[in-house]
Design an enzyme around this catalytic site. Structure first.
Site, mmCIF file in Angstrom:
data_model
loop_
_atom_site.group_PDB
_atom_site.id
_atom_site.type_symbol
_atom_site.label_atom_id
_atom_site.label_comp_id
_atom_site.label_asym_id
_atom_site.label_seq_id
_atom_site.Cartn_x
_atom_site.Cartn_y
_atom_site.Cartn_z
ATOM 1 N N ASP A 89 0.976 -1.119 0.050
ATOM 2 C CA ASP A 89 -0.046 0.018 0.044
ATOM 3 C C ASP A 89 0.991 1.316 -0.135
ATOM 4 O O ASP A 89 1.929 1.388 0.122
ATOM 5 C CB ASP A 89 -0.984 0.042 1.400
ATOM 6 C CG ASP A 89 -0.422 -0.016 2.615
ATOM 7 O OD1 ASP A 89 0.843 0.074 2.701
ATOM 8 O OD2 ASP A 89 -1.073 -0.244 3.436
ATOM 9 N N ASP A 262 -7.808 -7.528 1.119
ATOM 10 C CA ASP A 262 -6.895 -8.007 2.423
ATOM 11 C C ASP A 262 -7.469 -7.380 3.600
ATOM 12 O O ASP A 262 -8.259 -6.395 3.308
ATOM 13 C CB ASP A 262 -5.579 -7.078 1.901
ATOM 14 C CG ASP A 262 -5.877 -5.538 2.201
ATOM 15 O OD1 ASP A 262 -5.276 -5.068 3.384
ATOM 16 O OD2 ASP A 262 -6.350 -4.695 1.632
#
EC number: 2.4.2.29
Length: 370
Positions: A89, A262
């Site tokens: 990320d 996720d």
């Protein structure tokens, strides 16, 4: 990265992501390895659960241990000894979570290092640089996570800032061979979500994530936002719903055409004795498990369920034994991968409705309407 779409059943999609480091079958769930480690698990154990890709955290890894030491090992794969693909990320959500410790400007975000209090700046260029050094297989653009709740004006300003950062992220990504994903923002507003998608597709990305969900909104609002967002997303690119979630949320999102997920829930909940089974949640520290000779989940073939009783897991939890957290984590991650495998097989055989019905029936719940 190459994305292949094999089959659809309603809005649900069965496909695969192809990387040099391996193939990821979709729909896919990515265990979270915030600091370069899925908590309590060896990399081989994570792979044994069926996970084909994991997530690393750009923000935390850039602070500890820093990219210099990771680069000395090669990249993040070498540092943590994970053989498969890694998605990182951008750090945007973690910066958002700092609250008063950060200041957002057009250029990026000024914030205090949560470890030692030093001043740090991160913008799109810095985020792309860190992710390049990590050797990520999927890089996420730097964006601002819109707060919840937010007025239309606040959500619009935030989304448009993220679009400008998306353009800068694409430019800074340059010739990096890793895939670059855009992130759709816009709060809970249909017009803003559509504006975000158009802006991102005009820039052009290898995949598209839906951000700004699972941030405190009711489930009905989350799914409603997904319902008016997903139809406008490119059909030939992977769709990633960030930070989701609970098994039932994943099932509902797959029914709505999402490919990737996720969440820290399976690992975090495992450490707190909150375990997922085919019939629902088992709270292993409850007294009812103290004398139970049953496995955690009779339908699960993980190491934990094949070798230990609920009574043993209850005992380990009560004693605070590290082994208890490990066994719980092995099971929860395995359960999530079994769920994803079941969803993939159901889509491939066009029996998703039956799978979903049996999923909820085993939990004693009704199937939510689409």
């Amino acid at each position: 990265m190459k994305f292949e779409l094999d089959k659809q059943d309603g809005r649900a999609r069965r496909g695969r992501l192809i990387f040099k480091r391996g193939v990821v079958e979709t729909p896919a769930f990515m265990p979270v390895g915030t600091y370069g480690s899925v908590k309590g698990m060896m990399p081989e154990e994570v792979a044994d659960t069926g996970a084909q890709i994991i997530l690393g955290n750009t923000f935390h890894l850039s602070i500890r241990p820093g990219t210099d030491i990771i680069e000395q090992h090669g990249d993040l794969h070498d540092f943590m000894n994970w053989k498969g693909p890694i998605l990182t990320d951008s750090g945007g959500f973690q910066v958002f979570s700092l609250g008063k410790m950060r200041k957002i400007t057009e250029e990026g975000v000024h914030f205090r290092n949560p470890v030692n209090g030093s001043k740090i700046f991160m913008g799109p260029e810095e985020s792309m640089d860190v992710q390049r050094k990590l050797g990520s297989d999927i890089v996420m653009i730097f964006d601002e996570c819109t707060p919840y709740p937010a007025t239309h004006d606040v959500a619009a300003d935030s989304m448009r800032l993220s679009l400008r950062w998306a353009e800068r992220s694409k430019q800074a990504h340059g010739d990096n061979p890793s895939a670059l994903f855009g992130i759709v923002q816009g709060g809970m507003y249909e017009d803003l979500r559509q504006e975000s998608i158009k802006g991102l597709t005009d820039i052009g990305f290898d995949g598209y994530a839906i951000g700004g969900l699972s941030v405190g909104e009711p489930k009905e609002e989350m799914m409603g936002t997904l319902d008016f967002t997903e139809p406008h997303m490119p059909k030939d690119k992977p769709r990633y719903m960030m930070g989701v979630g609970k098994p039932e949320d994943i099932v509902e999102a797959v029914r709505r055409g999402i490919d990737m997920f996720d969440c820290v829930i399976p690992t975090r909940n495992a450490r707190n004795g909150f375990l997922f089974t085919h019939s629902g949640v088992v709270k292993i520290r409850n007294a009812v498990n103290k004398t139970s000779l049953e496995p955690l989940d009779a339908k699960c073939d993980c190491y934990t369920c094949q070798n230990y009783t609920r009574a043993y897991l209850h005992h380990l939890d009560k004693c605070g034994e590290i082994q208890g957290a490990r066994l719980n984590t092995i099971h929860n991650l395995h359960y999530y991968q079994l769920l994803m495998k079941g969803l993939r097989e159901a889509i491939a055989s066009e029996t998703l409705d039956t799978f979903v019905s049996e999923f909820y029936q085993a939990r004693g719940e009704d199937v939510p309407a689409l």
